[in-house]
Design a protein around this motif. Structure first.
Motif, short mmCIF file in Angstrom:
data_model
loop_
_atom_site.label_atom_id
_atom_site.label_comp_id
_atom_site.label_asym_id
_atom_site.label_seq_id
_atom_site.Cartn_x
_atom_site.Cartn_y
_atom_site.Cartn_z
N ARG A 175 -15.35 -54.90 -22.26
CA ARG A 175 -16.46 -54.83 -21.32
C ARG A 175 -16.12 -53.83 -20.22
NH1 ARG A 175 -19.73 -59.37 -18.57
NH2 ARG A 175 -20.32 -58.34 -16.65
N ASP A 208 -16.26 -53.00 -16.65
CA ASP A 208 -16.56 -53.78 -15.46
C ASP A 208 -17.09 -52.89 -14.35
OD1 ASP A 208 -16.62 -56.34 -14.28
OD2 ASP A 208 -14.95 -55.77 -13.00
N LYS A 209 -16.36 -51.81 -14.07
CA LYS A 209 -16.86 -50.88 -13.05
C LYS A 209 -16.12 -49.55 -13.11
CE LYS A 209 -15.44 -53.02 -9.00
NZ LYS A 209 -14.27 -53.91 -8.97
N PHE A 210 -16.63 -48.57 -12.36
CA PHE A 210 -15.93 -47.31 -12.20
C PHE A 210 -15.20 -47.33 -10.86
CE2 PHE A 210 -19.65 -45.59 -14.78
CZ PHE A 210 -18.93 -45.55 -15.95
N ALA A 211 -14.11 -46.57 -10.78
CA ALA A 211 -13.40 -46.43 -9.52
C ALA A 211 -14.29 -45.67 -8.54
CB ALA A 211 -12.09 -45.68 -9.74
N PRO A 212 -14.00 -45.75 -7.23
CA PRO A 212 -14.86 -45.09 -6.25
C PRO A 212 -15.12 -43.60 -6.56
CG PRO A 212 -13.33 -46.52 -5.12
CD PRO A 212 -12.98 -46.58 -6.57
N ARG A 247 -15.35 -42.40 -9.47
CA ARG A 247 -15.93 -42.47 -10.81
C ARG A 247 -14.92 -42.45 -11.95
NH1 ARG A 247 -18.71 -41.51 -14.80
NH2 ARG A 247 -20.68 -42.61 -15.09
N ASP A 248 -13.68 -42.26 -11.64
CA ASP A 248 -12.63 -42.26 -12.65
C ASP A 248 -11.41 -42.88 -12.00
OD1 ASP A 248 -11.49 -41.76 -15.08
OD2 ASP A 248 -10.98 -39.70 -14.65
N PRO A 249 -10.65 -43.71 -12.60
CA PRO A 249 -10.76 -44.30 -13.94
C PRO A 249 -11.81 -45.41 -14.05
CG PRO A 249 -8.81 -45.10 -12.81
CD PRO A 249 -9.44 -44.09 -11.91
N ILE A 250 -11.80 -46.06 -15.21
CA ILE A 250 -12.76 -47.11 -15.52
C ILE A 250 -12.03 -48.45 -15.54
CG2 ILE A 250 -14.42 -47.93 -17.24
CD1 ILE A 250 -14.41 -45.06 -18.39
N GLU A 251 -12.66 -49.49 -15.00
CA GLU A 251 -12.05 -50.82 -15.10
C GLU A 251 -12.69 -51.57 -16.25
OE1 GLU A 251 -11.95 -53.07 -11.47
OE2 GLU A 251 -11.36 -54.90 -12.50
N ILE A 282 -12.57 -55.03 -19.11
CA ILE A 282 -12.08 -56.39 -19.35
C ILE A 282 -11.91 -56.55 -20.86
CG2 ILE A 282 -12.47 -58.87 -19.08
CD1 ILE A 282 -14.27 -58.24 -16.73
N SER A 304 -7.28 -50.76 -16.81
CA SER A 304 -7.94 -49.55 -16.37
C SER A 304 -7.49 -48.36 -17.21
CB SER A 304 -7.61 -49.32 -14.89
OG SER A 304 -7.99 -48.05 -14.50
N PHE A 335 -5.62 -47.51 -8.96
CA PHE A 335 -6.96 -47.41 -9.54
C PHE A 335 -7.85 -46.52 -8.67
CE2 PHE A 335 -11.26 -49.45 -9.86
CZ PHE A 335 -11.52 -49.10 -11.18
N LEU A 358 -3.40 -48.99 -17.14
CA LEU A 358 -2.98 -49.76 -15.98
C LEU A 358 -3.60 -51.15 -15.99
CD1 LEU A 358 -1.72 -49.64 -12.96
CD2 LEU A 358 -4.08 -49.19 -12.32
#
Lengths: 93, 760
Positions: free
Chosen positions: A57, A59-63, A65-69, A71, A78, B383, B492
């Motif tokens: 899944r 979950d979100k993008f870093a502020p 826009r990269d990297p991606i979080e 689940i 990430s 991150f 990470l």
């Protein structure tokens, strides 16, 4: 800055379904179809639980826009977008 | 009853709470060292249990035994060796599936195994019910539920460790991880060939699986077996068959199969009742890594970290400073004017003391970093910042040591330990000295204040910017040249947030801080003594000027002026008295006399002040002249031709050499050279006028600043680089590179400046 190198492990996916993990939007889920890239990279991801058939899944993008979080297997992981692009997925509604 | 000693190895994934349990088990009785040949921390401690001694080694946290990183290699080598009697695998129960991947490898390795199921409370919160007994049966090893935060279950863990290490039947009970039939067939074919090599069944199975995984290390070992060629041939055939059947490489197939085994096991022993709202970390991250708030909050945390480090640290810093001064005075009074006293006071205490005052800052900084690490926020920093650091070819976490470099490069370089890959660590260590540390600030303030009084702030700020640019540029250069291709993919884990325990915070802080203290006692001590020797010898110097004579001339001159003034005053008083007529008040009490007397006193004070000032200046000029004759001055002269193209004189040469011990010493060296004294600070008018009159132009000043910013980091930093890179090669490279870069850029400033007639 962008990596145009072809993944060393070719992705066996037909073009119309060529959806990558990096194409999913936050909140969307996918099922891993195949992982491309170098052998070490693929193995590292498999060891971390990004195995064929598992649910993942975004979950979100870093502020910035990269990297991606992500689940996967119940934990948060990430990846950089350029690496997520090497992972073929099927969207799960 | 005699005490029996067992070697226990703690192994597990990063963030599984392994170190917390290790700390509970061993208490404060631990030692931190390095694994031989690599800069991987080796933590060991011991514990006793019913007359038995456990020597415990806390292995670095790893996700697998594939030997991708230095940590994994260390772990694997140790676990494959004969040393460990029992392996304790710590598992995060709230992240069971992924943690068990490593466990499958440990089971195959065949060492007596005990599994500690940690963070049971978090797993329950998450809605996971784990049947530990069933899991133990499925994995063929005892499973002990523990809660690291409270210490619950640790006694039972000790009991199981002891039982496994003494009971042979328990050792033999271990199971095999079962693979799909086609893979099992190939494993059998290969392990059959080991029969003649008197390996145990367990070991031959492990070796066969590793061979199918194309593990280089195992292949190299097998090559020297009696029938090594046969085995490798069979491996080739088997691998081809597996790859043909599964359309993937042997390693990937086996790793997938391991997860298959795990999924099967979990179906039997875990009841999931997941509630998404229970994922508290996710709720926290809605704010902390938020698209808009993430960066400002991180900025605020960084600001707070600096603020606390320097503001709180400055209080004990003053105490240490005061203590040092008292100690210096005490030694001086005990051994007046002896060489030994000078060595102790000026050499040892002056040099080591200059660094010791940073101890509070360093301990506070390490404490804050321990909080960030233990709470799980450090992973979020990586991150948030990865997008930026990736440009320099670095991991997001590398941002922390870079920022810390603005304070002091020594803790910053030691802070690179938070990075997992050795390549990232080395790269961060190499570019860190370009981050302008606080010790350089006094030099900027002094020189910029002297030559660019109107634009001092701009000049100083541009030094910081130049430092950042040098770091970015060098980072890009190194990651494309000497450190190319060693980069690891960015994978990470963002572990759940946790409340850090005070015990582990204190231990972390102490471990790192102790390394700094160790360094002060060795490298910095030696360096300080060397600089002292250069400044002390030869003890007899011949001076061009006769300072004794000049001094008495000066005193005579001012004494004459004073006598002169006194007689003038007397004449005026006599005159005034004649014109005085009042009978009511005595002349000596009259307002006109008091006025005259006051004027006289003022002039007298003025002359005395001028006298003292000139005497002081003369004394300092003498010190400057003496320094020129000392070895340190001579060394400065020797290097003068080298720095001449940059526009520097022998003074700059000496200042830069002494600045190698610590960069702020540049300022005090100038103080000595311009005869203003060592107690000079960056606002000193004496040095400013000295610098201006020394023939230094603003252009040379600018080139000097550039050189100071970039050249060879101070001795303490060099020691830290040596420690963290583990080799002299990178240390010498760092010194040479920064010297070269400093020289080139300072030369460029001087060259182009003269060409276009700037700032001359």
């Amino acid at each position: 800055m962008f990596n145009f190198k072809r993944p060393r492990h070719k992705l066996h996916v037909s073009d119309e379904n060529d959806l990558r993990l990096s194409d999913l939007k936050p909140g969307e889920k996918g099922c891993i179809v195949e992982i491309g890239g170098s052998e070490n990279f693929r193995l590292r991801l498999i060891e971390m639980g990004i195995t064929r058939g598992s649910e993942i899944r975004v979950d979100k993008f870093a502020p910035l826009r990269d990297p991606i979080e992500l689940i996967v297997k119940g934990y948060h992981l990430s990846l950089r977008a350029m690496d997520a692009q090497k992972i073929a997925v099927k969207r799960i509604a | 009853m005699p005490e029996t000693t067992y070697n226990i190895a703690f192994a597990g994934n990063p963030n599984c709470g392994k170190t917390t349990i290790f700390n509970i088990l061993t208490g404060a009785k631990q030692r931190v060292g390095n694994w031989p040949g690599v800069t991987v921390e080796k933590k060991s401690g011991h514990s006793t249990y019913s007359n038995n001694r456990f020597d415990v080694i806390d292995l670095p946290g790893t996700y697998s035994l594939s030997a991708f990183s230095a940590e994994e290699t260390v772990v694997r080598q140790y676990l494959e060796s004969d040393e460990p009697d029992v392996v304790v695998n710590i598992i995060d129960a709230s992240n069971l599936e992924r943690n068990l991947f490593f466990t499958t490898q440990l089971i195959e390795l065949g060492k007596p195994l005990v599994i500690a199921l940690n963070m049971m409370d978090m797993a329950e919160e998450k809605g996971l019910q784990i049947d530990a007994d069933t899991l133990a049966t499925l994995l063929g090893a005892p499973v002990v539920p523990v809660v690291g935060r409270t210490g619950e279950g640790v006694d039972l863990l000790k009991e199981k460790i002891l039982r496994v290490s003494t009971d042979i039947s328990l050792k033999a009970r271990s199971i095999d991880i079962s693979y799909p039939r086609d893979i099992e067939q190939e494993i059998d074919k290969i392990s059959e060939l080991f029969r003649d090599n008197d390996l145990t069944d367990k070991h031959s199975r492990w070796t066969s699986i590793k061979l199918l995984e194309a593990d280089k290390q195992t292949r190299d070992e097998v090559r020297y077996h009696q029938n090594g060629t046969d085995i490798l041939n069979q491996v080739k055939i088997s691998t081809e068959r597996i790859e043909g059947l599964f359309k993937d490489t042997g390693r990937a197939v086996i790793s997938h199969a391991r997860y298959g085994f795990i999924q099967g096991a979990l179906r039997e022993c875990v009841v999931e009742n997941l509630a998404e709202s229970a994922d508290q970390s996710r709720q926290i991250d809605r704010v902390l890594t938020n698209r808009w708030l993430g960066l400002p909050i991180f900025g605020l945390f960084m600001w707070l970290m600096f603020k606390i480090t320097y503001d709180v640290g400055s209080i004990p810093m003053d105490w240490i400073d005061a203590g040092l001064v008292m100690l210096m005075d005490f030694i001086s009074s005990l051994l007046p004017n002896s060489m030994f006293a000078s060595l102790l006071v000026d050499g040892v205490l002056g040099g080591v003391g200059a660094i010791a005052v940073f101890l509070p800052n360093i301990f506070i900084l390490f404490f804050i970093i321990a909080v960030l690490e233990d709470s799980g926020y450090m992973a979020r920093v990586a991150f948030i910042m990865d997008r930026i650091m990736h440009n320099i070819g670095l991991h997001g976490k590398a941002f922390i040591p870079m920022i810390m470099g603005f304070g002091c490069n020594v803790p910053a370089i030691m802070g690179t330990r938070i990075l997992e890959s050795r390549r990232d660590r080395i790269l961060t260590v190499l570019i860190n000295p370009f981050m302008s540390c606080s010790a350089r600030l006094p030099v900027y303030v002094l020189v910029a204040g002297a030559f660019f009084p109107e634009n001092a702030a701009t000049v100083i700020f541009s030094m910081y910017i130049l430092g950042i640019l040098a770091a970015i540029g060098s980072g890009k250069l190194f990651s494309r040249t000497i450190l190319k291709g060693m980069s690891k993919p960015f994978v990470l884990e963002l572990p759940p947030y946790q409340k850090p325990t005070l015990r582990s915070l204190v231990l972390h802080t102490w471990e790192r801080g102790y390394l700094f203290i160790q360094k002060m006692g060795t490298v910095i001590l030696v360096g300080s003594v060397i600089i002292w020797v250069l400044g002390y010898f030869p003890t007899e110097v011949e001076l061009d000027r006769d300072y004794v004579d000049e001094k008495s001339t000066l005193i005579r001159h001012f004494d004459e002026e004073l006598t002169d003034l006194e007689s003038k005053f007397k004449i005026s008083v006599d005159k005034d008295r004649l014109a005085y007529h009042s009978e009511m008040i005595e002349y000596e009490s009259s307002s006109s006399y008091l006025e005259l007397h006051e004027q006289y006193k003022l002039l007298q004070d003025e002359i005395s002040t001028e006298k003292n000032k000139q005497l002081y200046n003369l004394r300092q000029q003498e010190i400057g002249d003496i320094t020129e004759q000392k070895w340190i001055g001579r060394v400065g002269k020797i290097f003068e031709p080298i720095v001449r193209p940059l526009g520097f004189s022998w003074r700059e040469s000496v200042a830069l050499i002494t600045g190698f011990v610590a960069k702020e010493i540049v300022v005090s060296t100038y103080g000595v050279l311009f005869g203003v004294g060592e107690d000079v600070d960056e606002g000193s008018q004496g040095v400013i006028s000295g610098l201006r009159s020394s023939g230094m132009t603003p252009l040379v000043a600018l080139s000097f600043l550039v050189f100071t910013l970039l050249y060879t980091p101070c001795l303490a930093t060099v020691a830290a680089i040596k420690r963290e890179t583990g080799t002299w090669a990178y240390t010498i490279f760092s010194i040479a590179y920064s010297l070269g870069l400093a020289y080139t850029l300072a030369y460029a400033v001087n060259y182009f400046g003269r060409m276009f007639n700037w700032l001359s």
